[in-house]
Scaffold this motif. Structure first.
Motif, mmCIF file in Angstrom:
data_model
loop_
_atom_site.group_PDB
_atom_site.id
_atom_site.type_symbol
_atom_site.label_atom_id
_atom_site.label_comp_id
_atom_site.label_asym_id
_atom_site.label_seq_id
_atom_site.Cartn_x
_atom_site.Cartn_y
_atom_site.Cartn_z
ATOM 1 N N GLY A 1 41.671 60.602 63.007
ATOM 2 C CA GLY A 1 41.526 61.539 64.121
ATOM 3 C C GLY A 1 40.632 62.704 63.755
ATOM 4 N N HIS A 2 40.813 63.805 64.481
ATOM 5 C CA HIS A 2 39.897 64.929 64.306
ATOM 6 C C HIS A 2 40.055 65.653 62.978
ATOM 7 C CE1 HIS A 2 39.199 64.538 68.674
ATOM 8 N NE2 HIS A 2 38.020 65.045 68.359
ATOM 9 N N GLN A 3 38.920 66.005 62.373
ATOM 10 C CA GLN A 3 38.928 66.897 61.227
ATOM 11 C C GLN A 3 39.202 68.308 61.761
ATOM 12 O OE1 GLN A 3 35.148 66.593 59.248
ATOM 13 N NE2 GLN A 3 35.401 64.413 58.750
ATOM 14 N N GLY A 4 40.120 69.015 61.087
ATOM 15 C CA GLY A 4 40.513 70.326 61.585
ATOM 16 C C GLY A 4 39.642 71.468 61.102
ATOM 17 N N THR A 5 38.384 71.176 60.786
ATOM 18 C CA THR A 5 37.499 72.236 60.303
ATOM 19 C C THR A 5 37.470 73.386 61.320
ATOM 20 O OG1 THR A 5 35.726 70.902 61.242
ATOM 21 C CG2 THR A 5 35.950 70.848 58.871
ATOM 22 N N LEU B 1 52.000 62.744 57.936
ATOM 23 C CA LEU B 1 51.497 61.396 58.173
ATOM 24 C C LEU B 1 51.279 61.159 59.663
ATOM 25 C CD1 LEU B 1 53.623 61.434 55.659
ATOM 26 C CD2 LEU B 1 53.398 58.949 55.780
ATOM 27 N N GLY B 2 50.120 60.663 60.024
ATOM 28 C CA GLY B 2 49.833 60.342 61.417
ATOM 29 C C GLY B 2 49.698 58.847 61.624
ATOM 30 N N THR B 3 48.648 58.281 61.022
ATOM 31 C CA THR B 3 48.376 56.845 61.159
ATOM 32 C C THR B 3 49.603 56.003 60.838
ATOM 33 O OG1 THR B 3 46.105 57.310 60.489
ATOM 34 C CG2 THR B 3 46.798 55.011 60.449
ATOM 35 N N ALA B 4 50.373 56.435 59.828
ATOM 36 C CA ALA B 4 51.552 55.661 59.412
ATOM 37 C C ALA B 4 52.549 55.498 60.557
ATOM 38 C CB ALA B 4 52.228 56.335 58.222
ATOM 39 N N PHE B 5 52.593 56.492 61.477
ATOM 40 C CA PHE B 5 53.558 56.441 62.580
ATOM 41 C C PHE B 5 52.989 55.793 63.841
ATOM 42 C CE2 PHE B 5 55.503 59.905 60.062
ATOM 43 C CZ PHE B 5 56.822 59.457 60.033
ATOM 44 N N ARG C 1 37.907 60.719 62.586
ATOM 45 C CA ARG C 1 37.850 59.434 61.883
ATOM 46 C C ARG C 1 38.544 58.331 62.669
ATOM 47 N NH1 ARG C 1 36.642 57.796 56.923
ATOM 48 N NH2 ARG C 1 36.436 59.930 56.124
ATOM 49 N N GLY C 2 37.821 57.250 62.849
ATOM 50 C CA GLY C 2 38.396 56.112 63.563
ATOM 51 C C GLY C 2 37.865 54.806 63.020
ATOM 52 N N LEU C 3 38.509 53.698 63.414
ATOM 53 C CA LEU C 3 38.036 52.374 63.030
ATOM 54 C C LEU C 3 36.667 52.170 63.664
ATOM 55 C CD1 LEU C 3 41.392 50.524 63.722
ATOM 56 C CD2 LEU C 3 40.382 50.926 61.450
ATOM 57 N N VAL C 4 35.716 51.716 62.867
ATOM 58 C CA VAL C 4 34.352 51.543 63.371
ATOM 59 C C VAL C 4 34.331 50.388 64.381
ATOM 60 C CG1 VAL C 4 31.983 50.973 62.768
ATOM 61 C CG2 VAL C 4 33.333 52.456 61.264
ATOM 62 N N ASN C 5 33.933 50.696 65.609
ATOM 63 C CA ASN C 5 33.811 49.659 66.638
ATOM 64 C C ASN C 5 32.448 49.796 67.343
ATOM 65 O OD1 ASN C 5 34.099 51.926 68.215
ATOM 66 N ND2 ASN C 5 35.975 51.264 69.239
ATOM 67 N N LEU D 1 39.640 54.446 68.376
ATOM 68 C CA LEU D 1 40.708 53.879 67.540
ATOM 69 C C LEU D 1 40.936 54.769 66.324
ATOM 70 C CD1 LEU D 1 39.457 50.170 67.719
ATOM 71 C CD2 LEU D 1 41.256 51.223 69.108
ATOM 72 N N TRP D 2 41.425 55.983 66.577
ATOM 73 C CA TRP D 2 41.637 56.931 65.475
ATOM 74 C C TRP D 2 42.499 56.295 64.395
ATOM 75 C CZ3 TRP D 2 37.817 59.218 66.908
ATOM 76 C CH2 TRP D 2 37.674 60.002 68.044
ATOM 77 N N ALA D 3 42.078 56.466 63.141
ATOM 78 C CA ALA D 3 42.828 55.920 62.011
ATOM 79 C C ALA D 3 42.390 56.597 60.728
ATOM 80 C CB ALA D 3 42.613 54.411 61.908
ATOM 81 N N GLY D 4 43.353 56.831 59.833
ATOM 82 C CA GLY D 4 43.045 57.378 58.528
ATOM 83 C C GLY D 4 42.703 56.251 57.568
#
Lengths: 394, 394
Positions: free
Chosen positions: A176-180, A234-238, A274-278, A317-320
């Motif tokens: 997902g989004h970088q929190g910069t 943890l995000g992606t894990a859930f 960050r997401g799965l490249v599609n 498809l946000w994913a770590g």
């Protein structure tokens, strides 16, 4: 520390705006002794209030609400318009008009903040910037613990100076989004990996740290705690949990080998996420301007249409970076499994064998000499003995 | 495992080709109970033999030698020539001709391999690819332990299948060259952070793992061991040591705030390598082709000239993402300090406070309820008490 009063286990469920974070998910995590979060971003203040009510009805335990800070309207309208023209083919393909890039405005940030001061929750975290001291004080005065997402030591120092109680330290591995705090395309390749970032933040500030980025196993939670974190987020894990509101195609894609890796992209929202490249990322990522939330609104309809059409190649498809290792199970069971793994890593902290050389259960440093330690894990052939050493040193 | 017979402490000094890795550095690390490495890359077989002799004269302890695998000559000569024209201004500025991109050939790889089979050393590690089973068998037959650098789970599986004894798992945070088996510009943004990569490799293979990338503190060594590694490999951390052959400007730049961050670049060698962002990287990185070692030879003279002129902006300032935290001290003292920090992290593994909630010294999971845990670390104001929780849940 504030986390000490919230966490039975050092497991925080990351707020995931866009549908995945539902009160049911947060409640299941809280009930299992973790800290559940609601995602306040992309929602009306009223919708946030509704979710808070729903969550309170599901659990008596502490929880958090995450808010996106409004972004400076610095984006170049011409660049946004150009990206819109670039997406004309997608609009035709999905028979869906592009959204108005300028709707949404401040994401009702100030209305949500007012709501959370009037009707306080245990914790409020912020993403995409550093709140003002006034905002943080207003929340503290009503007894709310505040957290700020940081991605560099400098952002950590700024957040501590503003008066944050806790820092969420987000590594480059995060989905997902970088929190910069400020989206600077010149820094696109500067993102720090979590394990390199943690000690730099730990040594720069004196606040409790929640580590985030690519964490899907309990041994990784033990790792970030060894490196200075007080808990892991943890995000992606859930995402695959039944309580998660993620689209079934999104859940399925996480472990689908046809999605080979993740990358950060501005294609969907105008801010690196960050997401799965599609297909959508490949075709449009290179042309997407730094224009958040304008691009988010521009593509919202396209993403909904792709999801409705069952086309994962057009969805975000946000994913770590840990996505391959996610496990589908109820969120409460996952929290318990992560804690078991954390304790196992604690019991055998030094990989597969080196613990026999180091640590309390091992030899006291200084009392043995190289070459005398008993070989530990299985290894092919003669190499498993100490003989090679002698052979080479004769 | 082979590492068990080599390491008194789980600290490996990374081989750093290009001058930093000297026999004196490897010897100091070995004498302190770590594993020192010689860098066989960019050297003649004869020079490698000389360094092995020198190191053996300095220490009786086990050590390693690293070799670069020859690359397929797939690089487009036209692209290399074009980059050469692009560098014309640098050649004029430093009054130095560009190098012949085609000199060097296979880096005398096969001659070095023959040498190391004829005169075995305790350990040989490989970078930039996976050796053939024949190569690994030849070394094993003379009692040498082999290691292969991997950056993905797929590379780890390939290395295990080829018969490697140990894997060096390199995360994206690592300074210098990425050890990817094949340089694919399409994967430039796919590099995995160390903490996300480790469990994926741990679960894919059954070999001892040495974790590398951004490690400069003992707490990070504890972290990677918790996440499945048997030892940690540190390069940047040893650069400032008096025994390191790194240029004084390179040593100084690591903690010079005017170098704000690191990025991977092909500007100097044609293969992605992480270094402190300087003028040469900014100006030429975007135009550098995937052509290793051609670009390395093309720019070698320029880099030497920049160093001779005391111009850090024209040098390859390889550095990992932990560079800000490096400490200048003798290598042996650094190994001992890292081990002390490792034990401290082991004693207090859970950040600044959560250990009071988890782990052997803490409460047994399931016996306490959220909200009842005693607050631990110091924190501003009312937030330090559990009151906020009650306030929000009333």
């Amino acid at each position: 520390m504030p986390l000490g009063s919230f966490l039975h286990h050092p497991v925080v469920q990351a707020p995931m705006a866009g549908g995945a974070s539902r009160p049911e998910l947060a409640a299941a995590v809280c009930e299992a002794g973790g800290l559940g979060f609601l995602a306040g971003g992309y929602k009306s203040a009223e919708a946030v209030q509704e979710e808070v009510r729903a969550l309170r009805a599901l659990t008596p335990h502490p929880f958090g609400v995450n808010l996106f800070l409004p972004q400076n309207p610095s984006a170049d309208p011409a660049a946004v318009a150009l990206y819109g023209e670039h997406l004309a083919g997608e609009a035709a393909w999905y028979s869906t008009p592009l959204g108005d890039p300028n709707r949404g405005g401040d994401d009702e940030f100030h209305a949500k903040l007012t709501l959370l001061v009037r009707d306080p929750v245990p914790m409020v975290s912020f993403t995409f910037g550093c709140p003002t001291r006034e905002m943080l004080d207003a929340l503290r005065e009503v007894g709310t613990v505040t957290a700020v997402t940081v991605t560099t030591p400098a952002e950590a120092v700024a957040a501590e100076a503003a008066g944050a109680d806790v820092l969420c330290v987000q590594g480059a591995e995060a989905g997902g989004h970088q929190g910069t705090h400020r989206d600077d395309p010149g820094q696109d390749r500067a993102a720090l990996g979590l394990l390199a970032l943690l000690p730099q933040v730990r040594e720069a500030v004196d606040l409790p740290l929640v580590a985030a980025g690519g964490i899907v196993r309990g041994c990784q939670i033990a790792a970030v705690m060894a490196a200075g974190a007080d808990a892991a987020q943890l995000g992606t894990a859930f995402l695959p949990c039944p309580e998660s509101g993620a689209h079934r195609l999104h859940k399925k894609a996480l472990t689908d080998p046809s999605f080979t890796h993740t990358e950060p992209t501005r294609a969907f929202s105008g801010r690196p996420a960050r997401g799965l490249v599609n297909r959508f990322m490949r075709e449009h990522g290179p042309y997407a301007p730094a224009a958040y939330p304008q691009v988010h609104h521009l593509t919202a309809g396209l993403r909904r249409a792709a999801a409705a059409a069952g086309d994962a190649q057009g969805m975000a498809l946000w994913a770590g970076q840990g996505h391959r290792l996610v496990r589908e199970m109820p969120a409460g069971d996952l929290v318990r499994l992560l804690v078991d793994e954390l304790h196992e890593a604690w019991t055998h902290p030094y990989g597969t064998g080196a613990r026999e050389q180091e640590g309390p259960s091992g030899t006291t440093p200084g009392t043995t000499t190289p070459g005398t330690t008993t070989p530990v894990t299985t290894t092919p052939g003669a190499a498993a003995t100490a003989a090679p050493t002698d052979g080479a040193l004769g």
